[in-house]
Design a protein around this motif. Structure first.
Motif, PDB file in Angstrom:
ATOM      1  N   LYS A  49       0.909  17.973  85.648  1.00 20.13           N
ATOM      2  CA  LYS A  49       1.381  19.043  84.762  1.00 20.13           C
ATOM      3  C   LYS A  49       2.465  18.520  83.817  1.00 20.13           C
ATOM      4  CE  LYS A  49       0.437  22.917  87.886  1.00 20.13           C
ATOM      5  NZ  LYS A  49       1.049  24.039  88.660  1.00 20.13           N
ATOM      6  N   GLU A  50       3.337  17.656  84.331  1.00 22.15           N
ATOM      7  CA  GLU A  50       4.401  17.077  83.497  1.00 22.15           C
ATOM      8  C   GLU A  50       3.806  16.111  82.465  1.00 22.15           C
ATOM      9  OE1 GLU A  50       7.492  17.851  83.370  1.00 22.15           O
ATOM     10  OE2 GLU A  50       7.545  19.221  85.075  1.00 22.15           O
ATOM     11  N   THR A  51       2.744  15.427  82.874  1.00 21.71           N
ATOM     12  CA  THR A  51       2.070  14.516  81.938  1.00 21.71           C
ATOM     13  C   THR A  51       1.467  15.293  80.776  1.00 21.71           C
ATOM     14  OG1 THR A  51       1.517  13.025  83.769  1.00 21.71           O
ATOM     15  CG2 THR A  51       0.312  12.727  81.709  1.00 21.71           C
ATOM     16  N   VAL A  52       0.750  16.363  81.093  1.00 29.56           N
ATOM     17  CA  VAL A  52       0.125  17.187  80.051  1.00 29.56           C
ATOM     18  C   VAL A  52       1.184  17.815  79.162  1.00 29.56           C
ATOM     19  CG1 VAL A  52      -1.287  19.237  79.633  1.00 29.56           C
ATOM     20  CG2 VAL A  52      -1.922  17.643  81.451  1.00 29.56           C
ATOM     21  N   LYS A  53       2.266  18.282  79.775  1.00 29.71           N
ATOM     22  CA  LYS A  53       3.360  18.893  79.008  1.00 29.71           C
ATOM     23  C   LYS A  53       3.942  17.901  78.003  1.00 29.71           C
ATOM     24  CE  LYS A  53       7.931  20.983  79.683  1.00 29.71           C
ATOM     25  NZ  LYS A  53       8.955  21.364  80.709  1.00 29.71           N
ATOM     26  N   GLY A  54       4.239  16.681  78.450  1.00 27.68           N
ATOM     27  CA  GLY A  54       4.788  15.661  77.561  1.00 27.68           C
ATOM     28  C   GLY A  54       3.804  15.240  76.487  1.00 27.68           C
ATOM     29  N   LEU A  55       2.518  15.161  76.844  1.00 31.37           N
ATOM     30  CA  LEU A  55       1.492  14.743  75.891  1.00 31.37           C
ATOM     31  C   LEU A  55       1.294  15.791  74.798  1.00 31.37           C
ATOM     32  CD1 LEU A  55      -0.617  12.731  74.987  1.00 31.37           C
ATOM     33  CD2 LEU A  55      -2.206  13.681  76.668  1.00 31.37           C
ATOM     34  N   LEU A  56       1.209  17.062  75.172  1.00 33.42           N
ATOM     35  CA  LEU A  56       1.019  18.127  74.189  1.00 33.42           C
ATOM     36  C   LEU A  56       2.226  18.246  73.262  1.00 33.42           C
ATOM     37  CD1 LEU A  56      -0.649  20.928  76.358  1.00 33.42           C
ATOM     38  CD2 LEU A  56      -1.740  19.316  74.789  1.00 33.42           C
ATOM     39  N   LEU A  57       3.433  18.087  73.823  1.00 37.40           N
ATOM     40  CA  LEU A  57       4.640  18.123  72.994  1.00 37.40           C
ATOM     41  C   LEU A  57       4.640  16.964  72.004  1.00 37.40           C
ATOM     42  CD1 LEU A  57       7.399  19.430  72.424  1.00 37.40           C
ATOM     43  CD2 LEU A  57       8.372  17.984  74.212  1.00 37.40           C
ATOM     44  N   ARG A 220      -5.581   7.893  72.379  1.00 35.92           N
ATOM     45  CA  ARG A 220      -6.663   8.637  71.726  1.00 35.92           C
ATOM     46  C   ARG A 220      -6.207  10.033  71.318  1.00 35.92           C
ATOM     47  NH1 ARG A 220     -10.994  10.708  75.747  1.00 35.92           N
ATOM     48  NH2 ARG A 220      -9.429  12.371  75.902  1.00 35.92           N
ATOM     49  N   GLU A 221      -5.549  10.725  72.229  1.00 39.00           N
ATOM     50  CA  GLU A 221      -5.083  12.087  71.951  1.00 39.00           C
ATOM     51  C   GLU A 221      -4.009  12.100  70.863  1.00 39.00           C
ATOM     52  OE1 GLU A 221      -6.304  15.011  73.156  1.00 39.00           O
ATOM     53  OE2 GLU A 221      -7.868  13.676  73.918  1.00 39.00           O
ATOM     54  N   LEU A 222      -3.109  11.148  70.906  1.00 37.95           N
ATOM     55  CA  LEU A 222      -2.065  11.095  69.887  1.00 37.95           C
ATOM     56  C   LEU A 222      -2.653  10.785  68.514  1.00 37.95           C
ATOM     57  CD1 LEU A 222       0.792   9.222  71.809  1.00 37.95           C
ATOM     58  CD2 LEU A 222       0.521  11.675  71.444  1.00 37.95           C
ATOM     59  N   CYS A 223      -3.646   9.917  68.484  1.00 31.44           N
ATOM     60  CA  CYS A 223      -4.280   9.577  67.204  1.00 31.44           C
ATOM     61  C   CYS A 223      -5.057  10.761  66.629  1.00 31.44           C
ATOM     62  CB  CYS A 223      -5.200   8.370  67.373  1.00 31.44           C
ATOM     63  SG  CYS A 223      -4.300   6.807  67.552  1.00 31.44           S
ATOM     64  N   LYS A 224      -5.600  11.612  67.492  1.00 29.26           N
ATOM     65  CA  LYS A 224      -6.245  12.832  67.005  1.00 29.26           C
ATOM     66  C   LYS A 224      -5.239  13.706  66.261  1.00 29.26           C
ATOM     67  CE  LYS A 224      -9.888  13.379  70.515  1.00 29.26           C
ATOM     68  NZ  LYS A 224     -10.355  14.240  71.639  1.00 29.26           N
ATOM     69  N   SER A 225      -4.051  13.862  66.835  1.00 30.50           N
ATOM     70  CA  SER A 225      -3.012  14.673  66.192  1.00 30.50           C
ATOM     71  C   SER A 225      -2.536  14.033  64.894  1.00 30.50           C
ATOM     72  CB  SER A 225      -1.826  14.874  67.147  1.00 30.50           C
ATOM     73  OG  SER A 225      -2.217  15.654  68.249  1.00 30.50           O
ATOM     74  N   ILE A 226      -2.478  12.702  64.879  1.00 31.45           N
ATOM     75  CA  ILE A 226      -2.075  12.001  63.654  1.00 31.45           C
ATOM     76  C   ILE A 226      -3.106  12.247  62.551  1.00 31.45           C
ATOM     77  CG2 ILE A 226      -1.829   9.704  62.637  1.00 31.45           C
ATOM     78  CD1 ILE A 226      -0.486   8.838  65.269  1.00 31.45           C
ATOM     79  N   ALA A 227      -4.384  12.221  62.921  1.00 26.93           N
ATOM     80  CA  ALA A 227      -5.436  12.488  61.932  1.00 26.93           C
ATOM     81  C   ALA A 227      -5.308  13.907  61.375  1.00 26.93           C
ATOM     82  CB  ALA A 227      -6.811  12.286  62.575  1.00 26.93           C
ATOM     83  N   GLU A 228      -4.985  14.863  62.242  1.00 27.13           N
ATOM     84  CA  GLU A 228      -4.773  16.236  61.782  1.00 27.13           C
ATOM     85  C   GLU A 228      -3.565  16.305  60.850  1.00 27.13           C
ATOM     86  OE1 GLU A 228      -4.364  18.538  65.284  1.00 27.13           O
ATOM     87  OE2 GLU A 228      -6.433  18.244  65.953  1.00 27.13           O
ATOM     88  N   GLY A 229      -2.502  15.584  61.210  1.00 25.55           N
ATOM     89  CA  GLY A 229      -1.317  15.564  60.367  1.00 25.55           C
ATOM     90  C   GLY A 229      -1.597  14.961  58.996  1.00 25.55           C
ATOM     91  N   LYS A 230      -2.463  13.951  58.950  1.00 23.50           N
ATOM     92  CA  LYS A 230      -2.816  13.335  57.665  1.00 23.50           C
ATOM     93  C   LYS A 230      -3.612  14.298  56.796  1.00 23.50           C
ATOM     94  CE  LYS A 230      -3.485   8.998  57.068  1.00 23.50           C
ATOM     95  NZ  LYS A 230      -4.050   7.632  57.040  1.00 23.50           N
ATOM     96  N   GLN A 231      -4.433  15.129  57.408  1.00 28.01           N
ATOM     97  CA  GLN A 231      -5.154  16.144  56.644  1.00 28.01           C
ATOM     98  C   GLN A 231      -4.173  17.144  56.035  1.00 28.01           C
ATOM     99  OE1 GLN A 231      -8.044  17.905  59.242  1.00 28.01           O
ATOM    100  NE2 GLN A 231      -9.432  16.149  59.161  1.00 28.01           N
ATOM    101  N   GLY A 232      -3.180  17.560  56.827  1.00 25.92           N
ATOM    102  CA  GLY A 232      -2.160  18.456  56.312  1.00 25.92           C
ATOM    103  C   GLY A 232      -1.362  17.819  55.200  1.00 25.92           C
ATOM    104  N   ARG A 233      -1.103  16.514  55.332  1.00 26.63           N
ATOM    105  CA  ARG A 233      -0.378  15.789  54.279  1.00 26.63           C
ATOM    106  C   ARG A 233      -1.174  15.767  52.989  1.00 26.63           C
ATOM    107  NH1 ARG A 233       0.818   9.418  55.024  1.00 26.63           N
ATOM    108  NH2 ARG A 233       1.847  10.180  56.930  1.00 26.63           N
ATOM    109  N   SER A 234      -2.482  15.531  53.091  1.00 26.98           N
ATOM    110  CA  SER A 234      -3.327  15.493  51.900  1.00 26.98           C
ATOM    111  C   SER A 234      -3.370  16.844  51.202  1.00 26.98           C
ATOM    112  CB  SER A 234      -4.749  15.065  52.286  1.00 26.98           C
ATOM    113  OG  SER A 234      -4.747  13.780  52.868  1.00 26.98           O
ATOM    114  N   LEU A 235      -3.473  17.918  51.982  1.00 27.14           N
ATOM    115  CA  LEU A 235      -3.491  19.256  51.399  1.00 27.14           C
ATOM    116  C   LEU A 235      -2.174  19.572  50.714  1.00 27.14           C
ATOM    117  CD1 LEU A 235      -5.288  21.223  54.269  1.00 27.14           C
ATOM    118  CD2 LEU A 235      -6.236  20.568  52.063  1.00 27.14           C
ATOM    119  N   SER A 236      -1.075  19.157  51.336  1.00 25.66           N
ATOM    120  CA  SER A 236       0.243  19.410  50.754  1.00 25.66           C
ATOM    121  C   SER A 236       0.428  18.642  49.454  1.00 25.66           C
ATOM    122  CB  SER A 236       1.329  19.010  51.760  1.00 25.66           C
ATOM    123  OG  SER A 236       2.616  19.187  51.208  1.00 25.66           O
ATOM    124  N   GLU A 237      -0.016  17.370  49.444  1.00 25.11           N
ATOM    125  CA  GLU A 237       0.099  16.563  48.228  1.00 25.11           C
ATOM    126  C   GLU A 237      -0.755  17.139  47.100  1.00 25.11           C
ATOM    127  OE1 GLU A 237      -1.016  12.704  49.535  1.00 25.11           O
ATOM    128  OE2 GLU A 237       0.953  12.219  50.377  1.00 25.11           O
TER     129      GLU A 237
END
Length: 285
Positions: A49-57, A220-237
């Motif tokens: 549970k602590e692992t999932v909590k830290g990963l999602l954060l 893998r999970e962190l890179c998924k979030s990074i990819a989502e963040g890059k999409q948000g960056r592109s939309l903002s730009e």
């Protein structure tokens, strides 16, 4: 429902990867006590549970950092992390250090950029004439220099500014990187085993940092979030560019004062003289 199903799948992947298996209880760090669920056969079991909590954060944080226009640098010089980082991190256009953390990579970033420029010079010479204009001895020296710089810095050659955050695999091994990041105020995230110190980073992800499978799931999970963040960056730009274009195309409105001055009749010479004396008198009064 979708979020719950996704989280359940994540928990299953983490357990199958053995991320809950910590170090031997004799080698533990007492600061990790809050993240330990049990001890079995002399091995500490990490609370999933602590692992999932830290990963999602960590995922939410990295997505926000990337969406704000900053990059992430992954640091994992242990053998188990090298291939995973080189494959997954480069797929999302981020940076990684997998060979050796050079002292001053952050705190002396200008020197690191100078070494990368040197690498570009050597690669240009190799491409031009394959070092044919140099003696055999000099060619050997230049090739060794090029190989050394490439080996240590190839993962950060596109990093033209300090990263917005560092993601660490194994805090005990990467303490130099953590100290530099803390000195510069760069946030840190880390996959930390039961022998590590969670208080040296901003967001700890308690888990097995020796297993290739567990490292792969986390990255893998962190890179998924990074990819989502890059999409948000592109939309903002894109939105910013559209806003700048509209602002440039819109006619500039004159202030009321400027409009009044343009519309006012030109005073006669006598009136100008009278107005000037009046203004002088008012100032002196």
């Amino acid at each position: 429902m979708a979020d719950t199903a996704t989280e359940n799948t994540l928990v299953k992947d983490l357990i199958e990867a053995g991320i809950h298996f910590g170090q031997r209880s004799s080698a533990w760090n007492p600061k990790m006590n809050r993240y330990i669920y049990d001890r079995r056969n002399g091995i500490h079991i990490i609370d999933i549970k602590e692992t999932v909590k830290g990963l999602l954060l960590s995922k939410r944080f990295l997505a926000k950092v990337v969406a704000d226009g900053k990059d992430i640098c992954f640091v994992g010089t242990k053998r188990q992390a090298k291939d995973i980082l080189e494959e997954r991190v480069k797929d999302v256009g981020m940076h990684c250090v997998t060979e050796r953390w050079l002292g001053g990579m952050l705190t002396n970033f200008r020197t690191i950029r100078t070494r990368l420029k040197r690498l570009e010079e050597l690669e240009a010479i190799e491409q031009e004439d394959n070092f044919a204009s140099y003696s055999k001895k000099m060619e050997s020296q230049l090739r060794r220099e090029m190989s050394k710089i490439s080996r240590n810095l190839d993962g950060v050659r596109a990093m033209d500014k300090l990263p917005g955050a560092l993601m660490i695999i194994d805090v005990k091994r990467e303490m130099t990187a953590i100290r530099e990041a803390r000195k510069l105020g760069i946030p840190t995230i880390a996959l930390i085993d039961t022998d590590g110190a969670p208080d040296v980073v901003d967001i700890p992800i308690p888990g097995n940092d020796d297993s290739m499978r567990s490292i792969d799931v986390v990255v893998r999970e962190l890179c998924k979030s990074i990819a989502e963040g890059k999409q948000g960056r592109s939309l903002s730009e894109a939105a910013n560019k559209d806003g700048e274009g509209e602002a440039a195309a819109a006619p500039r409105r004159r202030s009321k004062r400027a409009q009044y001055a343009a519309d006012a009749p030109t005073p006669a010479p006598e009136a100008e003289a009278e107005g000037g004396s009046t203004a002088t008198a008012t100032t002196e009064g």
